[in-house]
Design an enzyme around this catalytic site. Structure first.
Site, mmCIF file in Angstrom:
data_model
loop_
_atom_site.group_PDB
_atom_site.id
_atom_site.type_symbol
_atom_site.label_atom_id
_atom_site.label_comp_id
_atom_site.label_asym_id
_atom_site.label_seq_id
_atom_site.Cartn_x
_atom_site.Cartn_y
_atom_site.Cartn_z
ATOM 1 N N TYR A 473 0.846 -1.175 -0.028
ATOM 2 C CA TYR A 473 -0.249 0.066 0.138
ATOM 3 C C TYR A 473 1.018 1.288 0.006
ATOM 4 C CZ TYR A 473 -2.281 -3.981 2.021
ATOM 5 O OH TYR A 473 -2.771 -5.489 2.439
ATOM 6 N N HIS A 474 1.905 1.368 -0.744
ATOM 7 C CA HIS A 474 2.687 2.363 -0.805
ATOM 8 C C HIS A 474 2.908 2.814 -2.505
ATOM 9 C CE1 HIS A 474 4.956 0.716 2.996
ATOM 10 N NE2 HIS A 474 3.762 1.208 3.144
ATOM 11 N N PRO A 475 1.923 3.277 -3.136
ATOM 12 C CA PRO A 475 2.063 3.547 -4.505
ATOM 13 C C PRO A 475 2.513 4.812 -4.579
ATOM 14 C CG PRO A 475 -0.314 3.563 -3.861
ATOM 15 C CD PRO A 475 0.448 2.780 -2.826
#
Length: 538
Positions: A473-475
């Site tokens: 969840y680090h785009p």
């Protein structure tokens, strides 16, 4: 049509900060458009409650990526916050700034003002660190950082000892002198409640007369006069409305929504917009491209002594920890799922750590459809050690499918699409087993559950992590910052190349991903971006 000095699209980790900073002097009026609703919800405020928000469509966009060959053709779940505070209201709350080398590389790529020495004062100004102030940490800022070292489960202490036995030095502060080593994560909580960007920044700003926040307001189009952004069209309660920006429109929708809105508004790859019958305001091939994300996988073991499984699963255990939390604001529900962690190198030739560790004192092997079973873990004592890559070389993209602003964009991660990423992940998962084999952990392990002892060959290990890995969840980087318009979307002052009155201020501007969780760097970006806006409008 109402006119404001600034319109901020998105109230997330960066947008909340931008709204607070721009409105602080009272000189400027600020409109914030948020597609979601209020953050005043129990499972949002209770730290471990984010297991309940992981699929909740009321607070979560629940995006789904395209089937990815690099992930054995699975279509990954991409949660993103649709709520005041954005993803900072539903994340795991780990406070990691990123490594010195990350920001120095941003500056060296032609982005003056973004080096580690430039951004360190901002990080310190943001923080109210329970561990106290020093040359790296701040005290008295709006974001309270809890130091959990005295609160962790005994098994976390064993993990730290095993990591040391495996060659990782102890590290009391991943945001201090060095990132490498194993330690306990600092998290964004205060007195047992989540400290989101909304709580730290937007809520105080909402008390000002010059700030207006519109919830359930989906921005559908940036309005242009020639090459200048002059306002925003949005839909609220089924009605299409417009607002005018006298000075600037600022996109803070994050790495999915900011490029999506640019494309919907005619700013993006020309052929894509033409194919979708969207009038081209400004052809910009990099909008939505250069997508970078951290990919992670967990290894899970059965333990010979109780873990949090035994207290979080039974009804009486839920009652006990629930009462403990409600009365004392402490206990397991007041913490993140990731108590311990660390950063390590997959081989000695790496110039700095390229992998991040996560230690969880519970396990969630048994599937539960449509739920992330943090609060209902496995019926046997279990724990997990996970990892994610820090600087993957794989690149993906995010592109709209149609001119319909309500249609979700096409997310193509291209995970593990380079040999380099596959090779370092193979080395990394072998290190997980090395930690588990150390005396401090081996003493309490009954058996390996996932992937299981039969998975030993390189081919099988690669097949396993392709099947079980996914986004952590680090785009970032879909509106990448850089001086060259042919390679970037915004300039070093976050202005969209080729257009006036329009900036992007969120994690989508990162030139490259950082080593670690991205929330702290997103908040820093909001603060620094707002400083730039104020400087340009003095």
């Amino acid at each position: 049509m109402q006119t404001y000095d600034f319109i901020v699209v998105g109230s997330g980790s960066a947008g909340s900060v931008v709204a607070e900073r721009l409105s602080a002097s009272g000189r400027f009026s600020v409109l914030v458009l948020e597609a979601g609703g209020t953050d005043r919800r129990f499972f949002v405020q209770m730290p471990l409650g984010y297991g309940k928000t992981f699929f909740d469509p009321v607070v979560n966009w629940n995006y789904k990526a395209e089937p990815d060959p690099g992930l054995a053709n699975s279509a990954d779940h991409w949660p993103r916050g649709k709520i005041l505070g954005g993803s900072s209201s539903i994340n795991a709350m780990v406070w990691i700034r990123g490594a010195r080398e990350d920001f120095d590389a941003w500056a060296e790529a032609g982005n003056p003002g973004w080096s580690y020495d430039d951004v360190l004062p901002i990080f310190k100004a943001l923080e109210d660190n329970e561990a106290g102030a020093n040359q790296w940490r701040g005290r008295g800022g709006p974001v309270h950082i809890t130091d959990n070292r005295a609160r962790v489960h005994p098994l976390t202490v064993r993990y730290l000892k095993a990591a040391e036995q495996a060659g990782l030095p102890p590290n009391s502060d991943f945001n201090g002198a060095a990132q490498e080593g194993a330690g306990v994560y600092q998290i964004t909580t205060r007195n047992g409640r989540r400290v989101s960007a909304a709580r730290a920044f937007l809520r105080p700003a909402m008390k000002r007369a010059n700030v207006r926040v519109e919830m359930h307001a989906l921005a559908t189009k940036i309005l242009f006069e020639g090459k200048r952004a002059v306002g925003v069209e949005y839909v609220q309660n089924g009605e299409t409305r417009t607002a005018r920006a006298g000075r600037e429109v600022i996109l803070s929708g994050g790495s999915i929504n900011s490029p999506q809105l640019l494309q919907l508004s005619g700013v993006g790859p020309g052929p894509l917009l033409t194919d979708l019958d969207i009038p081209v305001v400004h052809a910009a091939d990099n909008v939505g491209r250069n997508l970078q994300d951290h990919q992670g996988v967990n290894y899970t073991w059965k333990a010979t002594q109780p873990t949090l499984n035994q207290i979080l699963r039974p009804w009486w255990g839920k009652l006990l920890v629930g009462l403990h939390y409600l009365v004392l604001r402490s206990g397991p529900l007041s913490m993140s799922m990731n108590q311990g962690g660390g950063f390590f190198r997959t081989d000695a030739d790496q110039p700095r750590p390229n992998m991040q560790l996560y230690f969880q004192v519970f396990s969630t092997v048994l599937p539960r459809a449509g739920e992330r079973p943090i609060l209902t873990p496995d019926p046997w004592p279990g724990f997990s050690i996970g990892l994610s890559n820090c600087r993957p070389s794989s690149r993906g993209e995010i592109m709209i499918r149609s001119a319909d602003p309500f249609a979700y964009p096409k997310i193509t991660p291209n995970a593990f699409s380079t040999n380099e990423d596959v090779s370092e992940m193979l080395d990394a998962v072998k290190f997980l087993r090395r930690i588990a084999a150390m005396p401090a952990m081996a003493e309490v392990i009954a058996e390996e559950v996932l992937p299981g002892p039969s998975i030993t060959s390189d081919a099988d290990l690669i097949q396993d992590f392709r099947k079980r890995s996914g986004t952590v969840y680090h785009p970032v980087s879909t509106c990448r910052m850089g001086p060259d318009p042919s390679r970037a979307v915004v300039d070093p002052r976050l202005k969209v190349h080729g257009l006036a009155g329009l900036r992007v201020i969120d994690a989508s501007i990162f030139p490259d991903n950082i080593a670690g969780n991205t929330n702290a760097a997103s908040i820093m970006t909001g603060w620094k971006g707002a400083e730039m806006v104020l400087e340009d409008h003095r």
